[in-house]
Design a protein around this motif. Structure first.
Motif, PDB file in Angstrom:
ATOM      1  N   ILE A   1       0.830  -1.225   0.031  1.00 57.74           N
ATOM      2  CA  ILE A   1       0.083  -0.081   0.093  1.00 57.74           C
ATOM      3  C   ILE A   1       0.883   1.283   0.086  1.00 57.74           C
ATOM      4  O   ILE A   1       2.039   1.165   0.551  1.00 57.74           O
ATOM      5  CB  ILE A   1      -0.964  -0.028   1.192  1.00 57.74           C
ATOM      6  N   THR A   2       0.606   2.035  -0.729  1.00 59.12           N
ATOM      7  CA  THR A   2       1.410   3.531  -1.001  1.00 59.12           C
ATOM      8  C   THR A   2       1.190   4.399   0.618  1.00 59.12           C
ATOM      9  O   THR A   2      -0.079   4.129   1.153  1.00 59.12           O
ATOM     10  CB  THR A   2       0.778   4.476  -2.067  1.00 59.12           C
ATOM     11  N   LEU A   3       1.678   5.206   0.681  1.00 60.44           N
ATOM     12  CA  LEU A   3       1.660   6.206   2.118  1.00 60.44           C
ATOM     13  C   LEU A   3       0.271   6.953   1.826  1.00 60.44           C
ATOM     14  O   LEU A   3      -0.652   7.179   2.654  1.00 60.44           O
ATOM     15  CB  LEU A   3       2.815   7.123   2.184  1.00 60.44           C
ATOM     16  N   ALA A   4       0.068   7.337   0.623  1.00 60.10           N
ATOM     17  CA  ALA A   4      -1.242   8.224   0.179  1.00 60.10           C
ATOM     18  C   ALA A   4      -2.520   7.217   0.551  1.00 60.10           C
ATOM     19  O   ALA A   4      -3.387   7.963   1.108  1.00 60.10           O
ATOM     20  CB  ALA A   4      -0.933   8.719  -1.154  1.00 60.10           C
ATOM     21  N   GLU A   5      -2.357   5.986   0.205  1.00 61.75           N
ATOM     22  CA  GLU A   5      -3.564   5.164   0.443  1.00 61.75           C
ATOM     23  C   GLU A   5      -3.506   4.817   1.968  1.00 61.75           C
ATOM     24  O   GLU A   5      -4.938   4.777   2.165  1.00 61.75           O
ATOM     25  CB  GLU A   5      -3.267   3.834  -0.297  1.00 61.75           C
ATOM     26  N   LEU A   6      -2.458   4.597   2.500  1.00 62.37           N
ATOM     27  CA  LEU A   6      -2.755   4.764   3.914  1.00 62.37           C
ATOM     28  C   LEU A   6      -3.235   5.863   4.731  1.00 62.37           C
ATOM     29  O   LEU A   6      -4.372   5.596   5.505  1.00 62.37           O
ATOM     30  CB  LEU A   6      -1.083   4.153   4.668  1.00 62.37           C
ATOM     31  N   ARG A   7      -2.904   6.817   4.162  1.00 66.72           N
ATOM     32  CA  ARG A   7      -3.391   8.009   4.865  1.00 66.72           C
ATOM     33  C   ARG A   7      -4.725   8.233   4.620  1.00 66.72           C
ATOM     34  O   ARG A   7      -5.644   8.746   5.433  1.00 66.72           O
ATOM     35  CB  ARG A   7      -2.528   9.165   4.126  1.00 66.72           C
ATOM     36  N   GLY A   8      -5.056   7.859   3.287  1.00 63.26           N
ATOM     37  CA  GLY A   8      -6.692   7.877   2.865  1.00 63.26           C
ATOM     38  C   GLY A   8      -7.519   7.069   3.713  1.00 63.26           C
ATOM     39  O   GLY A   8      -8.627   7.680   4.053  1.00 63.26           O
ATOM     40  N   ASP A   9      -7.023   5.816   3.859  1.00 67.42           N
ATOM     41  CA  ASP A   9      -8.004   5.017   4.571  1.00 67.42           C
ATOM     42  C   ASP A   9      -8.074   5.453   6.233  1.00 67.42           C
ATOM     43  O   ASP A   9      -9.106   5.162   6.501  1.00 67.42           O
ATOM     44  CB  ASP A   9      -7.017   3.657   4.576  1.00 67.42           C
ATOM     45  N   SER A  10      -6.878   6.036   6.365  1.00 69.02           N
ATOM     46  CA  SER A  10      -7.059   6.550   7.882  1.00 69.02           C
ATOM     47  C   SER A  10      -7.795   7.606   8.202  1.00 69.02           C
ATOM     48  O   SER A  10      -8.707   7.680   9.012  1.00 69.02           O
ATOM     49  CB  SER A  10      -5.783   6.932   8.532  1.00 69.02           C
ATOM     50  N   ALA A  11      -7.991   8.567   7.046  1.00 74.46           N
ATOM     51  CA  ALA A  11      -8.776   9.496   7.026  1.00 74.46           C
ATOM     52  C   ALA A  11     -10.306   9.443   7.062  1.00 74.46           C
ATOM     53  O   ALA A  11     -11.037   9.636   7.614  1.00 74.46           O
ATOM     54  CB  ALA A  11      -8.427  10.612   6.144  1.00 74.46           C
ATOM     55  N   ARG A  12     -10.524   8.208   6.188  1.00 73.02           N
ATOM     56  CA  ARG A  12     -11.942   7.776   6.084  1.00 73.02           C
ATOM     57  C   ARG A  12     -12.304   6.989   7.375  1.00 73.02           C
ATOM     58  O   ARG A  12     -13.587   6.942   7.834  1.00 73.02           O
ATOM     59  CB  ARG A  12     -12.119   6.875   4.837  1.00 73.02           C
ATOM     60  N   MET A  13     -11.586   6.497   8.113  1.00 69.94           N
ATOM     61  CA  MET A  13     -11.611   5.687   9.447  1.00 69.94           C
ATOM     62  C   MET A  13     -11.728   6.575  10.455  1.00 69.94           C
ATOM     63  O   MET A  13     -12.560   6.283  11.600  1.00 69.94           O
ATOM     64  CB  MET A  13     -10.606   4.500   9.607  1.00 69.94           C
ATOM     65  N   ALA A  14     -11.160   7.777  10.575  1.00 66.68           N
ATOM     66  CA  ALA A  14     -11.041   8.596  11.769  1.00 66.68           C
ATOM     67  C   ALA A  14     -12.602   9.006  12.279  1.00 66.68           C
ATOM     68  O   ALA A  14     -12.882   8.882  13.324  1.00 66.68           O
ATOM     69  CB  ALA A  14     -10.354   9.774  11.426  1.00 66.68           C
ATOM     70  N   PRO A  15     -13.573   9.369  11.298  1.00 62.09           N
ATOM     71  CA  PRO A  15     -14.740   9.654  11.963  1.00 62.09           C
ATOM     72  C   PRO A  15     -15.318   8.547  12.795  1.00 62.09           C
ATOM     73  O   PRO A  15     -16.395   8.684  13.594  1.00 62.09           O
ATOM     74  CB  PRO A  15     -15.607   9.857  10.774  1.00 62.09           C
ATOM     75  N   HIS A  16     -14.899   7.065  12.650  1.00 59.50           N
ATOM     76  CA  HIS A  16     -15.635   6.149  13.136  1.00 59.50           C
ATOM     77  C   HIS A  16     -15.019   5.928  14.657  1.00 59.50           C
ATOM     78  O   HIS A  16     -15.474   5.040  15.287  1.00 59.50           O
ATOM     79  CB  HIS A  16     -15.438   4.975  12.231  1.00 59.50           C
ATOM     80  N   TRP A  17     -13.744   6.398  14.878  1.00 58.71           N
ATOM     81  CA  TRP A  17     -13.149   6.302  16.228  1.00 58.71           C
ATOM     82  C   TRP A  17     -13.874   7.117  17.177  1.00 58.71           C
ATOM     83  O   TRP A  17     -13.937   8.233  17.135  1.00 58.71           O
ATOM     84  CB  TRP A  17     -11.598   6.422  15.884  1.00 58.71           C
ATOM     85  N   VAL A  18     -14.221   6.253  18.080  1.00 56.72           N
ATOM     86  CA  VAL A  18     -14.848   7.088  19.416  1.00 56.72           C
ATOM     87  C   VAL A  18     -13.724   7.648  20.277  1.00 56.72           C
ATOM     88  O   VAL A  18     -12.956   6.777  20.921  1.00 56.72           O
ATOM     89  CB  VAL A  18     -15.956   6.394  19.905  1.00 56.72           C
ATOM     90  N   VAL A  19     -13.636   8.695  20.806  1.00 57.65           N
ATOM     91  CA  VAL A  19     -12.725   9.326  21.768  1.00 57.65           C
ATOM     92  C   VAL A  19     -13.675   9.587  22.849  1.00 57.65           C
ATOM     93  O   VAL A  19     -14.455  10.338  22.839  1.00 57.65           O
ATOM     94  CB  VAL A  19     -11.852  10.452  21.255  1.00 57.65           C
ATOM     95  N   PRO A  20     -13.297   8.845  24.116  1.00 58.97           N
ATOM     96  CA  PRO A  20     -14.251   9.276  25.221  1.00 58.97           C
ATOM     97  C   PRO A  20     -13.846  10.924  25.750  1.00 58.97           C
ATOM     98  O   PRO A  20     -12.669  11.104  25.588  1.00 58.97           O
ATOM     99  CB  PRO A  20     -13.725   8.011  26.247  1.00 58.97           C
ATOM    100  N   PRO A  21     -14.770  11.438  26.273  1.00 62.26           N
ATOM    101  CA  PRO A  21     -14.470  12.741  26.770  1.00 62.26           C
ATOM    102  C   PRO A  21     -13.502  12.621  27.986  1.00 62.26           C
ATOM    103  O   PRO A  21     -13.614  11.553  28.771  1.00 62.26           O
ATOM    104  CB  PRO A  21     -16.016  13.211  27.345  1.00 62.26           C
ATOM    105  N   VAL A  22     -12.760  13.425  28.008  1.00 61.72           N
ATOM    106  CA  VAL A  22     -11.560  13.686  29.094  1.00 61.72           C
ATOM    107  C   VAL A  22     -12.494  14.535  30.467  1.00 61.72           C
ATOM    108  O   VAL A  22     -12.981  15.266  30.197  1.00 61.72           O
ATOM    109  CB  VAL A  22     -10.455  14.585  28.854  1.00 61.72           C
ATOM    110  N   THR A  23     -12.392  13.719  31.465  1.00 69.16           N
ATOM    111  CA  THR A  23     -13.059  14.194  32.608  1.00 69.16           C
ATOM    112  C   THR A  23     -11.884  14.565  33.673  1.00 69.16           C
ATOM    113  O   THR A  23     -10.881  13.839  33.935  1.00 69.16           O
ATOM    114  CB  THR A  23     -13.960  13.271  33.528  1.00 69.16           C
ATOM    115  N   ALA A  24     -11.911  15.684  34.420  1.00 66.76           N
ATOM    116  CA  ALA A  24     -10.913  15.944  35.303  1.00 66.76           C
ATOM    117  C   ALA A  24     -11.183  15.174  36.458  1.00 66.76           C
ATOM    118  O   ALA A  24     -12.282  15.200  36.841  1.00 66.76           O
ATOM    119  CB  ALA A  24     -11.009  17.516  35.479  1.00 66.76           C
TER     120      ALA A  24
END
Length: 76
Positions: free
Chosen positions: A23-46
């Motif tokens: 896979i090219t770096l561009a393809e890997l970056r594109g795949d990552s960019a498409r997946m990013a909205p699906h990754w849930v980041v829990p809210p940071v609580t103090a």
């Protein structure tokens, strides 16, 4: 001359005979960019402050207490 990281070969644990994934770096970056909205980041609580009455067993030498007490940031 292409950048040395412009092409990546991924080595996965796959059944024998299926080979590697190229896979090219561009393809890997594109795949990552498409997946990013699906990754849930829990809210940071103090963390809530702990009342001094609940702190037990901490022993500070008199010299250390004087040192910290003499620091302008802590001694005021």
């Amino acid at each position: 001359m292409p950048h040395p990281m412009s092409h990546v070969t991924l080595h996965e644990h796959r059944p024998a005979g299926l080979g590697q994934i190229d896979i090219t770096l561009a393809e890997l970056r594109g795949d990552s960019a498409r997946m990013a909205p699906h990754w849930v980041v829990p809210p940071v609580t103090a963390a809530a402050p702990v009342p001094p009455s609940l702190i037990h067993g901490v022993v500070v030498s008199a010299d250390s207490a004087r040192l910290v007490g003499s620091m302008p940031v802590y001694g005021d």
